[in-house]
Design a protein around this motif. Structure first.
Motif, PDB file in Angstrom:
ATOM      1  N   UNK A 114       0.815  -1.206   0.000  1.00 42.46           N
ATOM      2  CA  UNK A 114       0.000   0.000   0.000  1.00 42.46           C
ATOM      3  C   UNK A 114       0.859   1.271   0.000  1.00 42.46           C
ATOM      4  N   UNK A 115       1.969   1.250   0.746  1.00 43.27           N
ATOM      5  CA  UNK A 115       2.836   2.428   0.830  1.00 43.27           C
ATOM      6  C   UNK A 115       3.515   2.710  -0.514  1.00 43.27           C
ATOM      7  N   UNK A 116       4.047   1.669  -1.129  1.00 44.83           N
ATOM      8  CA  UNK A 116       4.713   1.851  -2.421  1.00 44.83           C
ATOM      9  C   UNK A 116       3.685   2.216  -3.495  1.00 44.83           C
ATOM     10  N   UNK A 117       2.530   1.595  -3.454  1.00 49.00           N
ATOM     11  CA  UNK A 117       1.461   1.936  -4.392  1.00 49.00           C
ATOM     12  C   UNK A 117       1.025   3.389  -4.236  1.00 49.00           C
ATOM     13  N   UNK A 118       0.951   3.879  -2.992  1.00 47.77           N
ATOM     14  CA  UNK A 118       0.609   5.280  -2.754  1.00 47.77           C
ATOM     15  C   UNK A 118       1.647   6.230  -3.315  1.00 47.77           C
ATOM     16  N   UNK A 119       2.916   5.845  -3.182  1.00 50.16           N
ATOM     17  CA  UNK A 119       3.983   6.672  -3.748  1.00 50.16           C
ATOM     18  C   UNK A 119       3.887   6.723  -5.266  1.00 50.16           C
ATOM     19  N   UNK A 120       3.648   5.573  -5.879  1.00 51.37           N
ATOM     20  CA  UNK A 120       3.509   5.535  -7.337  1.00 51.37           C
ATOM     21  C   UNK A 120       2.277   6.315  -7.791  1.00 51.37           C
ATOM     22  N   UNK A 121       1.205   6.213  -7.039  1.00 48.91           N
ATOM     23  CA  UNK A 121      -0.016   6.952  -7.370  1.00 48.91           C
ATOM     24  C   UNK A 121       0.263   8.456  -7.357  1.00 48.91           C
ATOM     25  N   UNK A 122       0.915   8.944  -6.305  1.00 45.75           N
ATOM     26  CA  UNK A 122       1.247  10.370  -6.226  1.00 45.75           C
ATOM     27  C   UNK A 122       2.163  10.783  -7.367  1.00 45.75           C
ATOM     28  N   UNK A 123       3.146   9.952  -7.643  1.00 44.84           N
ATOM     29  CA  UNK A 123       4.090  10.253  -8.715  1.00 44.84           C
ATOM     30  C   UNK A 123       3.392  10.344 -10.074  1.00 44.84           C
ATOM     31  N   UNK A 124       2.513   9.410 -10.345  1.00 47.76           N
ATOM     32  CA  UNK A 124       1.795   9.403 -11.626  1.00 47.76           C
ATOM     33  C   UNK A 124       0.850  10.601 -11.731  1.00 47.76           C
ATOM     34  N   UNK A 125       0.139  10.919 -10.637  1.00 47.84           N
ATOM     35  CA  UNK A 125      -0.762  12.073 -10.660  1.00 47.84           C
ATOM     36  C   UNK A 125       0.005  13.377 -10.880  1.00 47.84           C
ATOM     37  N   UNK A 126       1.151  13.520 -10.227  1.00 44.78           N
ATOM     38  CA  UNK A 126       1.975  14.719 -10.426  1.00 44.78           C
ATOM     39  C   UNK A 126       2.472  14.774 -11.863  1.00 44.78           C
ATOM     40  N   UNK A 127       2.938  13.643 -12.384  1.00 45.82           N
ATOM     41  CA  UNK A 127       3.416  13.597 -13.770  1.00 45.82           C
ATOM     42  C   UNK A 127       2.305  13.986 -14.742  1.00 45.82           C
ATOM     43  N   UNK A 128       1.113  13.422 -14.559  1.00 45.72           N
ATOM     44  CA  UNK A 128      -0.002  13.747 -15.449  1.00 45.72           C
ATOM     45  C   UNK A 128      -0.373  15.225 -15.359  1.00 45.72           C
ATOM     46  N   UNK A 129      -0.341  15.767 -14.152  1.00 46.22           N
ATOM     47  CA  UNK A 129      -0.656  17.178 -13.971  1.00 46.22           C
ATOM     48  C   UNK A 129       0.350  18.065 -14.682  1.00 46.22           C
ATOM     49  N   UNK A 130       1.633  17.760 -14.544  1.00 48.64           N
ATOM     50  CA  UNK A 130       2.665  18.561 -15.207  1.00 48.64           C
ATOM     51  C   UNK A 130       2.560  18.404 -16.723  1.00 48.64           C
ATOM     52  N   UNK A 131       2.290  17.195 -17.183  1.00 45.31           N
ATOM     53  CA  UNK A 131       2.131  16.960 -18.613  1.00 45.31           C
ATOM     54  C   UNK A 131       0.946  17.755 -19.166  1.00 45.31           C
ATOM     55  N   UNK A 132      -0.178  17.706 -18.466  1.00 43.71           N
ATOM     56  CA  UNK A 132      -1.357  18.458 -18.907  1.00 43.71           C
ATOM     57  C   UNK A 132      -1.130  19.969 -18.809  1.00 43.71           C
ATOM     58  N   UNK A 133      -0.333  20.395 -17.831  1.00 43.48           N
ATOM     59  CA  UNK A 133       0.019  21.818 -17.738  1.00 43.48           C
ATOM     60  C   UNK A 133       0.868  22.224 -18.934  1.00 43.48           C
ATOM     61  N   UNK A 134       1.798  21.369 -19.314  1.00 46.72           N
ATOM     62  CA  UNK A 134       2.658  21.651 -20.459  1.00 46.72           C
ATOM     63  C   UNK A 134       1.883  21.768 -21.758  1.00 46.72           C
ATOM     64  N   UNK A 135       0.810  21.015 -21.888  1.00 46.03           N
ATOM     65  CA  UNK A 135      -0.024  21.085 -23.086  1.00 46.03           C
ATOM     66  C   UNK A 135      -1.163  22.101 -22.945  1.00 46.03           C
ATOM     67  N   UNK A 136      -1.130  22.895 -21.862  1.00 46.95           N
ATOM     68  CA  UNK A 136      -2.115  23.940 -21.581  1.00 46.95           C
ATOM     69  C   UNK A 136      -3.534  23.386 -21.417  1.00 46.95           C
ATOM     70  N   UNK A 137      -3.636  22.164 -20.918  1.00 50.45           N
ATOM     71  CA  UNK A 137      -4.943  21.552 -20.675  1.00 50.45           C
ATOM     72  C   UNK A 137      -5.346  21.718 -19.212  1.00 50.45           C
ATOM     73  N   UNK A 138      -4.390  21.545 -18.298  1.00 54.73           N
ATOM     74  CA  UNK A 138      -4.723  21.618 -16.873  1.00 54.73           C
ATOM     75  C   UNK A 138      -5.238  23.001 -16.458  1.00 54.73           C
ATOM     76  N   UNK A 139      -4.684  24.104 -16.988  1.00 57.09           N
ATOM     77  CA  UNK A 139      -5.270  25.402 -16.630  1.00 57.09           C
ATOM     78  C   UNK A 139      -6.746  25.522 -17.022  1.00 57.09           C
ATOM     79  N   UNK A 140      -7.134  24.902 -18.114  1.00 60.36           N
ATOM     80  CA  UNK A 140      -8.542  24.923 -18.519  1.00 60.36           C
ATOM     81  C   UNK A 140      -9.390  24.091 -17.563  1.00 60.36           C
ATOM     82  N   UNK A 141      -8.832  22.954 -17.120  1.00 59.62           N
ATOM     83  CA  UNK A 141      -9.532  22.126 -16.132  1.00 59.62           C
ATOM     84  C   UNK A 141      -9.686  22.903 -14.837  1.00 59.62           C
TER      85      UNK A 141
END
Length: 159
Positions: free
Chosen positions: A64-91
């Protein structure tokens, strides 16, 4: 003389009234119920994605601990990726606090200034501006934890 003072007061009152009308016309109207629904829906979708990632990681055999770390890492990565494509600011504009409060919003607040100021160079652009939004959050978070640590050391030993 008295007539001029009365006229001046009337003129000032008219200016005040016109200004109030102007402010009322320019002030945006917020639909509280709609904004709350959008924030709830957006935050709920982000949390649902997080839960899906947690379950996926656990099914892959992670703790559960390692899965939580991976979950946070993936969510942060997706957020930065969507920010880079100017999608997250619209969300974030549509979902308000529902997109800005989770960890994805924090990642967006760090990535957005870095992207915006990259043309000014690595040091003066990205290096100086990357924490313009997230910096106060980090500063006061660390300061608050320090104060609470002191309070705990003084009063919490017997608990």
């Amino acid at each position: 003389m008295l007539n001029n003072e009365v006229n001046d007061k009337k003129a000032q009152e008219m200016k005040k009234e016109n200004y109030k009308k102007y402010v009322k016309q320019k002030t945006p109207v917020h639909a509280l119920g709609t904004n709350m629904f959008r924030a709830f829906l957006t935050g709920g979708i982000i949390c649902t994605i997080g839960e899906f990632l947690l379950n996926w990681c656990e099914n892959m055999g992670m703790t559960k601990e390692i899965g939580g770390s991976w979950c946070s890492l993936i969510l942060v990565f997706l957020s930065v990726l969507l920010t880079g494509f100017n999608i997250y600011p619209k969300i974030a504009k549509w979902g308000g606090a529902g997109a800005l409060v989770p960890i994805t919003g924090f990642a967006n607040s760090v990535a957005a200034p870095a992207i915006e100021y990259k043309k000014e160079g690595q040091v003066m652009g990205i290096g100086c501006k990357i924490f313009t939004i997230a910096g106060p959050v980090i500063l006061y978070g660390i300061f608050t934890s320090w104060v609470l640590g002191i309070v705990y050391c003084i009063f919490g030993k017997g608990v």
